[in-house]
Motif scaffolding. Structure first.
Motif, PDB file in Angstrom:
ATOM      1  N   ALA A  30     -43.389  43.523   9.206  1.00 30.51           N
ATOM      2  CA  ALA A  30     -44.216  42.853  10.207  1.00 30.51           C
ATOM      3  C   ALA A  30     -45.691  42.835   9.826  1.00 30.51           C
ATOM      4  O   ALA A  30     -46.386  41.850  10.041  1.00 30.51           O
ATOM      5  CB  ALA A  30     -44.028  43.514  11.576  1.00 30.51           C
ATOM      6  N   LYS A  31     -46.166  43.958   9.261  1.00 31.63           N
ATOM      7  CA  LYS A  31     -47.592  44.047   8.956  1.00 31.63           C
ATOM      8  C   LYS A  31     -47.812  44.789   7.643  1.00 31.63           C
ATOM      9  O   LYS A  31     -46.987  45.621   7.247  1.00 31.63           O
ATOM     10  CB  LYS A  31     -48.341  44.765  10.086  1.00 31.63           C
ATOM     11  CG  LYS A  31     -48.299  44.052  11.429  1.00 31.63           C
ATOM     12  CD  LYS A  31     -49.023  44.863  12.510  1.00 31.63           C
ATOM     13  CE  LYS A  31     -50.507  44.967  12.235  1.00 31.63           C
ATOM     14  NZ  LYS A  31     -51.217  45.696  13.316  1.00 31.63           N
ATOM     15  N   LEU A  32     -48.936  44.502   7.039  1.00 32.16           N
ATOM     16  CA  LEU A  32     -49.322  45.171   5.799  1.00 32.16           C
ATOM     17  C   LEU A  32     -49.343  46.685   5.976  1.00 32.16           C
ATOM     18  O   LEU A  32     -48.844  47.424   5.125  1.00 32.16           O
ATOM     19  CB  LEU A  32     -50.709  44.673   5.367  1.00 32.16           C
ATOM     20  CG  LEU A  32     -51.381  45.395   4.199  1.00 32.16           C
ATOM     21  CD1 LEU A  32     -50.614  45.144   2.912  1.00 32.16           C
ATOM     22  CD2 LEU A  32     -52.831  44.943   4.051  1.00 32.16           C
ATOM     23  N   ASP A  33     -49.895  47.161   7.109  1.00 33.41           N
ATOM     24  CA  ASP A  33     -50.023  48.612   7.281  1.00 33.41           C
ATOM     25  C   ASP A  33     -48.707  49.296   7.624  1.00 33.41           C
ATOM     26  O   ASP A  33     -48.633  50.520   7.657  1.00 33.41           O
ATOM     27  CB  ASP A  33     -51.094  48.957   8.317  1.00 33.41           C
ATOM     28  CG  ASP A  33     -50.739  48.493   9.720  1.00 33.41           C
ATOM     29  OD1 ASP A  33     -49.629  47.965   9.943  1.00 33.41           O
ATOM     30  OD2 ASP A  33     -51.587  48.665  10.621  1.00 33.41           O
ATOM     31  N   ARG A  34     -47.644  48.541   7.893  1.00 32.32           N
ATOM     32  CA  ARG A  34     -46.327  49.157   8.060  1.00 32.32           C
ATOM     33  C   ARG A  34     -45.747  49.515   6.690  1.00 32.32           C
ATOM     34  O   ARG A  34     -44.942  50.431   6.567  1.00 32.32           O
ATOM     35  CB  ARG A  34     -45.355  48.213   8.785  1.00 32.32           C
ATOM     36  CG  ARG A  34     -45.728  47.807  10.203  1.00 32.32           C
ATOM     37  CD  ARG A  34     -45.892  49.006  11.108  1.00 32.32           C
ATOM     38  NE  ARG A  34     -47.251  49.537  11.087  1.00 32.32           N
ATOM     39  CZ  ARG A  34     -47.603  50.711  11.588  1.00 32.32           C
ATOM     40  NH1 ARG A  34     -46.680  51.515  12.107  1.00 32.32           N
ATOM     41  NH2 ARG A  34     -48.853  51.116  11.547  1.00 32.32           N
TER      42      ARG A  34
END
Length: 242
Positions: free
Chosen positions: A88-92
């Motif tokens: 879902a997101k880069l930081d995941r």
């Protein structure tokens, strides 16, 4: 070509999702995990595909490199040429630019595609498209920089709170007790006297073990480890207030 190689070449490409939360509380609550899962399923549906599996990384810090996490390690070993991984997101997926770029380079070499929904809506394979990879490099570097800035601000705030002797939770350090309202720390006269005694004994050259033994005569029972922690903490406090 051997039969085994033919079978491997004929294996269909797969699409896997990856979701992560960093704390056990978030993992137990489950809402963030479920939101991420729905986002990934929606992304696949828009492409007329379905996910072959979703790897759930619950209660694992993003500071842990991707291939050292439990589910990340499984994906690291299982993903093969033609497979796709979506998050879902880069930081995941990543918390450092170096980990991000290392993983992306490895995926590219193995023929694995990586899509991140917060980068152009997940339209580009960031491990294969040159422009997308350039954008990913810039974004990941700025994200790491911003996290470092936030961390510094948090640490500075906590230092100020400790300087004001605000109670931040956790174990109350030796020498203090909680105030009646529980919002700050106040000095405990007996324990403060013990701290002064510890420093006096240390100035005489006594080791942590010998200081611990000497304190027993005053009915103060502290292990040598606790003595050394007190010496280190109070020395730091004095430097801060100097």
């Amino acid at each position: 070509m051997s039969d085994n190689r033919i079978r491997r070449a004929a294996q269909p490409a797969r699409i896997f999702g990856y979701v992560r939360v960093s704390t056990n509380t978030q993992a137990e609550d489950g809402q963030s995990l479920e939101v991420q899962r729905r986002q990934l399923e929606g992304w696949a549906m828009q492409r007329g595909a379905t996910l072959d599996g979703v790897h759930v990384e619950a209660g694992v810090s993003g500071a842990v490199p991707f291939h050292e996490r439990t589910e990340g390690a499984k994906l690291w070993g299982d993903l093969r040429k033609g497979d796709t991984l979506v998050a879902a997101k880069l930081d995941r997926m990543f918390r450092s630019a170096s980990d991000c770029l290392s993983v992306v380079e490895t995926f590219k070499a193995r023929g694995v595609s990586l899509f991140l929904l917060d980068l152009n809506g997940g339209a580009d394979d960031v491990s294969g498209n040159g422009i997308a990879r350039l954008f990913l490099t810039i974004v990941s570097a700025f994200a790491e920089f911003e996290r470092d800035r936030i961390g510094e601000r948090i640490r500075a705030t906590k230092r100020q709170q400790r300087g004001r002797r605000e109670y931040l939770g956790g174990i109350v350090p030796f020498g203090y007790v909680k105030s009646p309202d529980g919002r700050s720390l106040i000095e405990d006269p007996t324990q403060q006297a013990a701290i002064r005694r510890i420093h006096e004994l240390r100035s005489e050259g006594l080791s942590g073990y010998k200081i611990s033994d000497a304190l027993k005569a005053d009915a103060i029972r502290l292990s040598h480890v606790s003595v050394l922690k007190i010496l280190g903490r109070t020395a730091a406090e004095r430097r801060t207030t100097a």
